[in-house]
Design an enzyme around this catalytic site. Structure first.
Site, PDB file in Angstrom:
ATOM      1  N   ARG A 174      93.454  23.267  31.179  1.00 13.75           N
ATOM      2  CA  ARG A 174      92.434  22.095  30.948  1.00 13.75           C
ATOM      3  C   ARG A 174      90.961  22.801  30.898  1.00 13.75           C
ATOM      4  O   ARG A 174      90.508  23.454  31.853  1.00 13.75           O
ATOM      5  CB  ARG A 174      92.238  21.044  32.120  1.00 13.75           C
ATOM      6  CG  ARG A 174      91.353  20.152  32.252  1.00 13.75           C
ATOM      7  CD  ARG A 174      91.171  18.965  33.256  1.00 13.75           C
ATOM      8  NE  ARG A 174      92.219  18.062  32.815  1.00 13.75           N
ATOM      9  CZ  ARG A 174      92.340  16.680  33.220  1.00 13.75           C
ATOM     10  NH1 ARG A 174      91.565  16.381  34.405  1.00 13.75           N
ATOM     11  NH2 ARG A 174      93.007  15.894  32.774  1.00 13.75           N
ATOM     12  N   GLN A 192      98.126  12.915  27.507  1.00 11.39           N
ATOM     13  CA  GLN A 192      97.673  11.337  27.671  1.00 11.39           C
ATOM     14  C   GLN A 192      98.143  10.408  26.690  1.00 11.39           C
ATOM     15  O   GLN A 192      98.714   9.621  26.977  1.00 11.39           O
ATOM     16  CB  GLN A 192      96.168  11.352  27.819  1.00 11.39           C
ATOM     17  CG  GLN A 192      95.635  10.003  28.324  1.00 11.39           C
ATOM     18  CD  GLN A 192      96.217   9.562  29.813  1.00 11.39           C
ATOM     19  OE1 GLN A 192      95.919  10.237  30.573  1.00 11.39           O
ATOM     20  NE2 GLN A 192      96.889   8.450  29.977  1.00 11.39           N
ATOM     21  N   ARG A 241     102.725   9.836  33.122  1.00 13.02           N
ATOM     22  CA  ARG A 241     102.502  11.253  32.759  1.00 13.02           C
ATOM     23  C   ARG A 241     103.519  12.332  33.409  1.00 13.02           C
ATOM     24  O   ARG A 241     103.824  13.263  32.348  1.00 13.02           O
ATOM     25  CB  ARG A 241     101.282  11.606  33.556  1.00 13.02           C
ATOM     26  CG  ARG A 241      99.908  10.916  33.246  1.00 13.02           C
ATOM     27  CD  ARG A 241      99.364  11.098  31.896  1.00 13.02           C
ATOM     28  NE  ARG A 241      99.092  12.874  31.739  1.00 13.02           N
ATOM     29  CZ  ARG A 241      97.871  13.272  32.140  1.00 13.02           C
ATOM     30  NH1 ARG A 241      96.985  12.416  32.549  1.00 13.02           N
ATOM     31  NH2 ARG A 241      97.786  14.470  31.981  1.00 13.02           N
TER      32      ARG A 241
HETATM   33  N1   CP Z   1      94.240  11.065  32.994  1.00 12.80           N
HETATM   34  C1   CP Z   1      94.080  12.127  33.698  1.00 12.80           C
HETATM   35  O1   CP Z   1      93.996  13.113  32.845  1.00 12.80           O
HETATM   36  O2   CP Z   1      93.677  11.928  34.805  1.00 12.80           O
HETATM   37  P1   CP Z   1      93.324  13.355  35.326  1.00 12.80           P
HETATM   38  O3   CP Z   1      91.924  13.690  35.016  1.00 12.80           O
HETATM   39  O4   CP Z   1      93.178  13.019  37.121  1.00 12.80           O
HETATM   40  O5   CP Z   1      94.123  14.601  35.433  1.00 12.80           O
HETATM   41  N1  NVA Z   2      87.331  11.161  28.792  1.00 11.36           N
HETATM   42  C1  NVA Z   2      87.835  11.488  30.293  1.00 11.36           C
HETATM   43  C2  NVA Z   2      89.363  11.677  30.612  1.00 11.36           C
HETATM   44  C3  NVA Z   2      89.660  11.972  31.780  1.00 11.36           C
HETATM   45  C4  NVA Z   2      91.159  12.137  32.074  1.00 11.36           C
HETATM   46  C5  NVA Z   2      87.122  12.793  30.452  1.00 11.36           C
HETATM   47  O1  NVA Z   2      87.167  13.657  29.656  1.00 11.36           O
HETATM   48  O2  NVA Z   2      86.572  12.860  31.611  1.00 11.36           O
END
Ligand code: CP
Ligand code: NVA
Length: 318
Positions: free
Chosen positions: A116, A146, A300
């Site tokens: 991430r 997602q 998920r």
């Molecule tokens: N929707 C999602 O990716 O959630 P997190 O940011 O908690 O991982």
């Molecule tokens: N668009 C949001 C998604 C979180 C899962 C972000 O990037 O913070």
């Protein structure tokens, strides 16, 4: 489009899971079917076969997470493997150590990398320089795990995807909207992006998806929608723009009035979470019977198990 028994028997394997757009429709559908098989196996037998026994996934997080971190870690355990959490402070991707070096080092220790990141180039570099599969667990550009989950949830909850009308409200240019548009094109879902000018998707992205997409700043775009979708107005990394974004997007809140405006008594609601309740969505909608938010969050786990089973476990796409 392929669904059900019409799937062809030989579908090329994936090397990585970086973006939805790089998958064929058949590969995308095959992951949905694999997710369904793994979910059913878990629900019926109470366990999955340990197809990832002895396998390790490194998880690099430059940003916070609840769903992604827990669902990948638990998913690895359910499949008999092990997941290793690596914080940004520890790895310093692109700062303490370059992404190509991190990729080559980790490739000697683990069987897969989930990352991430802020800069999408970092997931691309991990894939280019490492020798193990890389999974994009969200970048500033996209959030393909997602989108796979969102389509899986709609398939499960609504049955048929072809011709289903989804209206996405709010920041139509963010990572979640981008991956959702790409995924919609894989399964025949129609998408209306209902966002103010300045928060609409790049026309080049809209042109390159196979989806039936309309983009409007007019709230009438929700009329007749089967599903509404929203995400936070201020994504991780955009905190300095919070005030400006909240002002620009205020009209696009999913609230009871907007639900009534769809003129569909059965309209359902999705949100990738975390929700900024009182901004893009009200409690009255998020906690209503029409909300699929928690089914979506729980999926998920199942969608990502399919990615892991294929990339790390060699389970074929059929
Ligand atoms: N929707 C999602 O990716 O959630 P997190 O940011 O908690 O991982
Ligand atoms: N668009 C949001 C998604 C979180 C899962 C972000 O990037 O913070």
């Amino acid at each position: 489009m392929h669904a059900g028994n019409s799937l062809p028997s030989t579908i090329p394997s994936l090397s990585h899971f970086l973006d939805v757009q790089s998958l064929t429709n058949e590969q995308f559908w095959a992951l949905l079917h694999l997710a369904r098989r793994l979910k059913e196996e878990r629900m019926q037998a109470g366990r999955n076969e340990p197809i990832l026994a002895g396998k390790t996934l490194a998880m690099i997080f430059q940003k916070p997470s609840l769903r992604t971190r827990v669902s990948f870690e638990v998913g690895m355990r359910h499949l008999g493997g092990y997941a290793l959490y690596l914080s940004h402070e520890e790895v310093g991707l692109g700062k303490r150590e370059s992404a190509p070096d991190v990729a080559r080092v980790l490739s000697g220790y683990v069987d897969g990398i989930m990352a991430r990141v802020f800069d999408h180039a970092h997931v691309l570099q991990l894939a280019e320089w490492g020798s193990v599969p890389v999974i994009n667990g969200l970048s500033d550009y996209s959030h393909p795990c997602q989108a796979l989950t969102d389509i899986f949830t709609l398939w499960e909850q609504m049955g048929n995807l072809t011709g289903l009308q989804l209206a996405y409200l709010g920041d139509g240019a963010n990572n979640v909207a981008t991956s959702l548009l790409e995924a919609a094109g894989k399964v025949g879902l129609s998408v209306r992006i209902v966002s103010p000018v300045g928060y609409q998707p790049d026309p080049a992205l809209v042109a390159q998806t196979d989806a039936d997409v309309t983009v409007t700043d007019d709230l009438d775009g929700v009329i007749g929608a089967d599903v509404l979708y929203t995400d936070v107005w201020t994504s991780m990394g955009q905190e300095a723009e919070h005030q400006q974004r909240s002002a620009a997007l205020a009209e696009y809140q999913i609230n009871d009035q907007l639900i009534a405006h769809t003129r569909n008594a059965n309209v359902r609601v999705l949100h990738c979470l975390p929700a900024h309740r009182g901004e893009e969505i009200t409690d009255s909608v998020a906690d209503s019977d029409r909300s699929l938010l928690f089914a979506q969050a729980h999926n998920r786990l199942h969608a990502q198990k399919a990615i892991l089973a294929h990339l790390l476990g060699g389970i074929p796409l059929v």
